[in-house]
Design a protein around this motif. Structure first.
Motif, short mmCIF file in Angstrom:
data_model
loop_
_atom_site.label_atom_id
_atom_site.label_comp_id
_atom_site.label_asym_id
_atom_site.label_seq_id
_atom_site.Cartn_x
_atom_site.Cartn_y
_atom_site.Cartn_z
N TYR A 11 0.86 -1.19 0.00
CA TYR A 11 0.00 0.00 0.00
C TYR A 11 0.89 1.23 0.00
O TYR A 11 2.07 1.15 0.36
CB TYR A 11 -0.95 0.02 1.21
N ASP A 12 0.32 2.36 -0.38
CA ASP A 12 1.04 3.63 -0.36
C ASP A 12 0.31 4.56 0.61
O ASP A 12 -0.80 5.01 0.32
CB ASP A 12 1.07 4.23 -1.78
N SER A 13 0.93 4.82 1.74
CA SER A 13 0.25 5.61 2.79
C SER A 13 -0.15 6.99 2.28
O SER A 13 -1.16 7.55 2.74
CB SER A 13 1.16 5.74 4.01
N ILE A 14 0.61 7.53 1.35
CA ILE A 14 0.26 8.87 0.84
C ILE A 14 -1.07 8.82 0.09
O ILE A 14 -1.92 9.70 0.24
CB ILE A 14 1.42 9.45 -0.01
N GLN A 15 -1.28 7.77 -0.70
CA GLN A 15 -2.55 7.64 -1.42
C GLN A 15 -3.71 7.39 -0.44
O GLN A 15 -4.82 7.87 -0.65
CB GLN A 15 -2.47 6.54 -2.48
N ILE A 16 -3.44 6.64 0.63
CA ILE A 16 -4.49 6.39 1.63
C ILE A 16 -4.88 7.69 2.33
O ILE A 16 -6.06 8.05 2.40
CB ILE A 16 -4.00 5.36 2.69
N PHE A 17 -3.88 8.43 2.82
CA PHE A 17 -4.19 9.58 3.68
C PHE A 17 -4.49 10.86 2.90
O PHE A 17 -4.99 11.83 3.46
CB PHE A 17 -3.09 9.76 4.73
N LYS A 18 -4.18 10.84 1.62
CA LYS A 18 -4.62 11.94 0.74
C LYS A 18 -6.14 12.07 0.81
O LYS A 18 -6.68 13.19 0.82
CB LYS A 18 -4.18 11.61 -0.69
N GLU A 19 -6.81 10.94 0.89
CA GLU A 19 -8.28 10.93 0.96
C GLU A 19 -8.80 11.62 2.22
O GLU A 19 -9.93 12.07 2.27
CB GLU A 19 -8.81 9.49 0.93
N TYR A 20 -7.96 11.64 3.25
CA TYR A 20 -8.34 12.27 4.52
C TYR A 20 -7.77 13.70 4.61
O TYR A 20 -7.79 14.30 5.69
CB TYR A 20 -7.80 11.45 5.69
N GLY A 21 -7.22 14.19 3.53
CA GLY A 21 -6.59 15.53 3.55
C GLY A 21 -5.39 15.60 4.48
O GLY A 21 -5.03 16.66 4.96
N PHE A 22 -4.79 14.43 4.77
CA PHE A 22 -3.64 14.32 5.69
C PHE A 22 -3.95 14.94 7.06
O PHE A 22 -3.06 15.46 7.73
CB PHE A 22 -2.38 14.97 5.09
#
Lengths: 346, 346
Positions: free
Chosen positions: B183-194
């Motif tokens: 997984y790519d954490s940046i792609q995951i948390f981009k959805e949450y606006g970091f």
């Protein structure tokens, strides 16, 4: 505008290359031969820099004529300032001076006391009675943006107060080599083992390498231990490390640069002082603070920008208001352009 | 020995060039063409780097596939870690992990809570109940020196705890590209606006540029503002800035490096696991933590040093005692040398 040299922000407002009078860099550029040294160190980029910067400190101690046990290095002077600030209880600055002293203190939650300079930008010794145990007094020497150096006698008097109060003194001497050779604080305080004193210098201005980020300094072995603990590991990159092992050896470049700037400072000060409507302050270094008698900084900044010249507005320096600007001493051609444009405004 | 890669300290103890297994750098070296880019940027050394690093952030946001409004840059990953630490009340780390998390917290006067990993070096979620409002949990992902990545489900569970507690999470992903693509954490948390999360990566390890000092990361625009306020101005030098505008475009190099390390990791793990007297732990990245079943780290370190191989002793990592070492995954020739030397010890 907290710092000068922000060319990218203004480049769209002038059709051509901006002449940067907002940052105070040696117009002769870096010492010859540096490019070959940097190319030679490319192969070392695949390793971390020496975490103790042994060879770099040898080079600096040789240049400064001090023991390497006293030498600090950092990512520009500002990283060393920051590490000094972290190590103390309270920070005392003078106004107007370089904004990072106060800024770093605030970031690290240190109370800040600001002592205004006298009207002639000299230090009022009586005002130093606020200094108490554990305080850090930071002085620009020469001070930015005023351009004045502390007289030797006054410096020793201030050091006496610091020692008596069990406080600390940091001299930010990022512009040291541009100044006439009245005294060398490192030679003075070497005799005291740099007790309670830190002196900071940098490759940034005199060696014309703001892009490389190399600051250095001297302090006592005890304080050095504390400062180096506060610093980030490997904060000076491999290429800055290599540059610092080379540039200080070029004595001819150093002497030539000193003479060149000395001459241009006198020329530019003289020319500016003939212009009505502005008051250039006396300076010991490669920049000149100018009081605008008829306009505000924004008006003058915009006119110069429209002519392709970037100057430094000074309202971000405490106590200067909106009618001061700062200009660098550059090469003769550019200095003439600055003077001509001033004359045209009036 | 707090960090690996201190070659200069040990070079006098071996007559020849040391093979550095103590720092975990891509053995393929930096992308081709970098030298020309650096040479081309020498002319920019006479100016400050862009204080806002606009072009560099463009390059990074393009590489990470995120908005440049989320991108941070720093003087190595460690400067960004430091600035995150300054911005919070209390720091929570896991043990064993990278020593700088705790060290930076202590320097900035932040209380530190240490949560030990389970015996298999996974996180015990129940132990996260100490987290309260304003705390910062820092996790290595993969963790150094254990080499394990947080499973995606567990990461989301931890993030839920962070948000519920109004705390903050920083993932130190300096070794991200070496890991299998789960997984790519940046792609995951981009959805949450970091929101309440910072993710840190670096050019240091994967792009084989420890000497250049370039770290970067993603966070929310709100936290980014705070972090950038804490950072030193111009902390990334002009050459690191130029490198960062170049290296991420070399997709072929990136894919080749990933495949190479993947292959060598499997090979080296397999070979080491056949050797009696040592227990290599499973790893997702380019280094392997090894438990020494018969000797202490000092003994093994000295034997390897006498053979010209520098390994990483691990007693400076909390909770590991004196019987662990860490080795990098290097190229086949060097990996074989490591294995052969291990066999000879036994």
């Amino acid at each position: 505008m907290e710092h000068g040299a922000d060319l990218l922000t203004y480049k769209d407002r002038y059709d051509g290359e901006l002449i940067d009078f907002s940052s105070n860099i040696n117009p002769l550029g870096p010492p010859k031969g540096l490019e070959e040294v940097l190319i030679d160190s490319f192969k070392s980029l695949i390793a971390y820099p020496d975490i103790k910067y042994r060879k770099l400190k040898d080079s600096i101690s040789n240049y400064l004529v001090c023991n390497k046990e006293n030498v600090l290095v950092g990512n520009g002077a500002v990283e060393i300032i920051d590490s000094f600030v972290i190590s103390v209880k309270r920070v005392i600055t003078t106004t107007p001076s370089f904004s990072e002293y106060e800024k770093r203190a605030i970031i690290h939650g240190k109370p800040v006391i600001k002592i205004p300079y006298r009207d002639d930008f000299t230090i009022d010794i009586d005002k130093l009675d606020v200094i108490s145990e554990g305080d850090l007094l930071i002085l620009g020497n020469p001070n930015n943006p005023t351009g004045l150096r502390i007289e030797k006698d006054q410096l020793l008097e201030i050091y006496g107060i610091i020692k008596k109060s069990k406080a600390f003194l940091v001299l930010d001497e990022a512009f040291f080599e541009f100044c006439p050779e009245d005294y060398d604080s490192i030679q003075i305080f070497k005799e005291y083992g740099f007790e309670r004193i830190g002196i900071i210098r940098a490759a940034t201005k005199f060696f014309a390498l703001p892009g490389i980020r190399l600051g250095y300094g001297c302090t006592s072995p005890e304080w050095k231990k504390e400062i180096e603990k506060n610093q980030l590991p490997w904060s000076v990159n491999t290429l800055a490390d290599a540059a610092g092992q080379f540039i200080f050896n070029d004595r001819e470049y150093i002497e030539k640069s000193k003479a060149y700037i000395d001459n241009e400072r006198i020329f530019l000060l003289d020319e500016l002082s003939k212009i009505e409507g502005i008051k250039p302050y006396n300076t010991k270094t490669n920049y000149i603070l100018i009081k605008l008698l008829k306009w505000d900084e924004e008006y003058v900044f915009n006119i110069f920008l429209s002519k392709g010249i970037l100057i430094r507005k000074c309202s971000s320096f405490k106590d200067l208001g909106k009618n001061h600007i700062r200009v660098a001493v550059k090469d003769r051609g550019n200095n003439l352009k600055l003077v001509e444009n001033f004359k045209r405004i009036i």
